[in-house]
Design an enzyme around this catalytic site. Structure first.
Site, PDB file in Angstrom:
ATOM      1  N   LYS A  39      41.574  42.210  33.964  1.00 33.23           N
ATOM      2  CA  LYS A  39      40.211  42.641  33.623  1.00 33.23           C
ATOM      3  C   LYS A  39      40.104  42.907  32.121  1.00 33.23           C
ATOM      4  CE  LYS A  39      40.259  44.248  38.261  1.00 33.23           C
ATOM      5  NZ  LYS A  39      39.346  43.338  38.914  1.00 33.23           N
ATOM      6  N   ASP A  98      45.095  54.432  39.784  1.00 29.86           N
ATOM      7  CA  ASP A  98      44.848  52.993  39.749  1.00 29.86           C
ATOM      8  C   ASP A  98      43.816  52.776  38.649  1.00 29.86           C
ATOM      9  OD1 ASP A  98      43.990  50.400  40.040  1.00 29.86           O
ATOM     10  OD2 ASP A  98      43.438  50.572  42.167  1.00 29.86           O
ATOM     11  N   TRP A 104      38.145  50.518  46.656  1.00 34.07           N
ATOM     12  CA  TRP A 104      39.543  50.406  46.215  1.00 34.07           C
ATOM     13  C   TRP A 104      40.353  51.597  46.651  1.00 34.07           C
ATOM     14  CZ3 TRP A 104      41.194  45.856  45.853  1.00 34.07           C
ATOM     15  CH2 TRP A 104      40.346  44.840  45.422  1.00 34.07           C
TER      16      TRP A 104
HETATM   17  N1  PMP Z   1      42.198  48.235  42.314  1.00 36.50           N
HETATM   18  C1  PMP Z   1      41.096  48.019  41.613  1.00 36.50           C
HETATM   19  C2  PMP Z   1      40.355  49.176  41.036  1.00 36.50           C
HETATM   20  C3  PMP Z   1      40.639  46.707  41.425  1.00 36.50           C
HETATM   21  O1  PMP Z   1      39.517  46.468  40.738  1.00 36.50           O
HETATM   22  C4  PMP Z   1      41.371  45.626  41.960  1.00 36.50           C
HETATM   23  C5  PMP Z   1      40.958  44.183  41.764  1.00 36.50           C
HETATM   24  N2  PMP Z   1      39.636  43.927  41.738  1.00 36.50           N
HETATM   25  C6  PMP Z   1      42.520  45.915  42.697  1.00 36.50           C
HETATM   26  C7  PMP Z   1      42.910  47.238  42.844  1.00 36.50           C
HETATM   27  C8  PMP Z   1      43.333  44.815  43.312  1.00 36.50           C
HETATM   28  O2  PMP Z   1      44.018  44.157  42.323  1.00 36.50           O
HETATM   29  P1  PMP Z   1      44.906  42.875  42.647  1.00 36.50           P
HETATM   30  O3  PMP Z   1      44.003  41.881  43.297  1.00 36.50           O
HETATM   31  O4  PMP Z   1      45.381  42.458  41.299  1.00 36.50           O
HETATM   32  O5  PMP Z   1      46.003  43.300  43.540  1.00 36.50           O
END
Ligand code: PMP
Length: 361
Positions: free
Chosen positions: A197, A173, A103
């Site tokens: 989540k 994040d 991420w």
């Molecule tokens: N950052 C993290 C830490 C995540 O776990 C996720 C989704 N698994 C995201 C960003 C991306 O989120 P989204 O698909 O809602 O844009």
């Protein structure tokens, strides 16, 4: 009777059954309004009250200081990877990012469209099995902000400290550990998290931002993603994701009923403790993450013999334990055990793992 499984999905993830029941009860006629929340004008008094309730509870539970705005936006955390630099560069050329896994890498790629990125520290050489110790970070005092991912959902690595980065705003994040434990919001310039989540359905992104960082968006910033404009409009510059915000409010009510974030953290430690204790020193299953940096939310593990993966997953499914397959980039298994996963669910998983080990070990 509906038969609910123990759902270990990384997100969208399991929700508290009480919350789903309440949403079902209120589905056709919310509080005597004669309509579903989905059918309400976002500017009507009913929805304005729902929105205000969700924001108030979020502020109270997390202890958000008055000089921070709470925004309910769309675009998800991946959207925020672009929206944050568009709003927070404030004339700076460069951003510091700490690279702790998949991420963080996504954030780095996206930020590079808007600014120079300095990778202040990285655990890539350690295969993303730890958080780089704060002493080794190479921070740039002229950076617009320092970005961290508080919980790497895929690698199962989590910060168990809030790094001190001096006067430069800290941005996190928190998509996969938001509202899972108390935090000191005043140590951050900005926090963002998708709801799907720990907090509700997909579709709403929560942004908590210190007021002095508002009002500096790049001219190219879409108005719907300009934090300053959205803050002035109470997150209603465009039609907000009304149903998702309502659901977040119900989940926050549930968190409050459970005793708030300190209680959530206790429960989460107990659940994760059960799994990690079993994995510790086990010769059949393994978790690669440094003990001090293990995630309380996502627990990846591998089987000694990957040829058994399919049998493990099939057996788990038959036992009502679903969505345990690890992310395609790392393989193996992953148990996501957010706030709404019960201790009973984690106990059932450990019991299943023990049985599988006994049969195949
Ligand atoms: N950052 C993290 C830490 C995540 O776990 C996720 C989704 N698994 C995201 C960003 C991306 O989120 P989204 O698909 O809602 O844009």
């Amino acid at each position: 009777m509906t038969q609910r499984v123990f759902n270990f999905s990384p997100g969208p993830a399991t929700l508290p059954e009480e919350v789903l029941r309440r949403a079902a009860q209120e589905m056709l006629d919310w509080h005597g309004s004669g309509m579903s929340v989905m059918e309400m004008s976002h500017r009507g008094k009913e929805f304005v009250a729902i929105h205000a309730h969700a924001e108030r509870l979020l502020r109270d539970l997390l202890g958000v200081p008055e000089h921070y705005k709470v925004l309910f936006l769309q675009g998800g955390a991946i959207g925020e990877n672009a929206i944050v630099p568009m709003n927070l560069l404030r004339g700076h050329a460069s951003v510091d990012i700490v690279d702790t896994g998949e991420w963080s890498l996504k954030t780095i790629q996206e930020t590079r469209k808007y600014a120079h990125v300095n990778i202040a520290a990285s655990s890539a050489a350690k295969r993303y099995t730890c958080i780089p110790p704060r002493q080794g970070w190479r921070l740039d005092p002229d950076a617009a902000y320092v970005h961290i991912c508080s919980n790497e959902t895929i690698g199962g690595v989590q910060y168990h400290f809030t790094p001190d980065v001096g006067a430069v705003p800290l941005v996190a994040d928190m998509s996969s550990d938001f509202m899972s434990r108390p935090i000191d919001v005043s140590k951050f310039g900005l926090i963002y998290a998708g709801a799907q989540k720990n907090l509700g359905p997909a579709g709403v992104t929560i942004v908590i931002v210190r007021e002095d960082l508002l009002g500096h968006a790049l001219p190219i910033t879409p108005s719907a993603f300009d934090y300053g404009l959205q803050a002035q409009a109470d997150s209603m510059l465009n039609t907000p994701p009304t149903w998702a915000i309502y659901m977040v409010g119900l989940v926050l009510d549930w968190i409050q009923d459970q005793g708030g974030l300190a209680a959530m953290e206790r429960r989460n430690k107990e659940k994760a403790g059960l799994l990690y204790q079993y994995l510790e020193g086990n010769r059949f299953y393994a978790n690669p993450v440094a003990p001090a940096d293990r995630s309380l939310m996502n627990v990846p593990f591998t089987l000694r013999d990957p040829a058994l993966d399919d049998a493990f997953l099939k057996g788990a499914q038959a036992a009502g334990l679903v969505q345990l397959k690890g992310h395609r980039s790392v393989g193996g298994m992953r148990a996501s055990i957010y706030n709404a996963m019960s201790l009973e669910g984690v106990s059932a998983l450990v019991a299943y793992m023990k049985g599988f080990e006994a049969r195949h070990g």
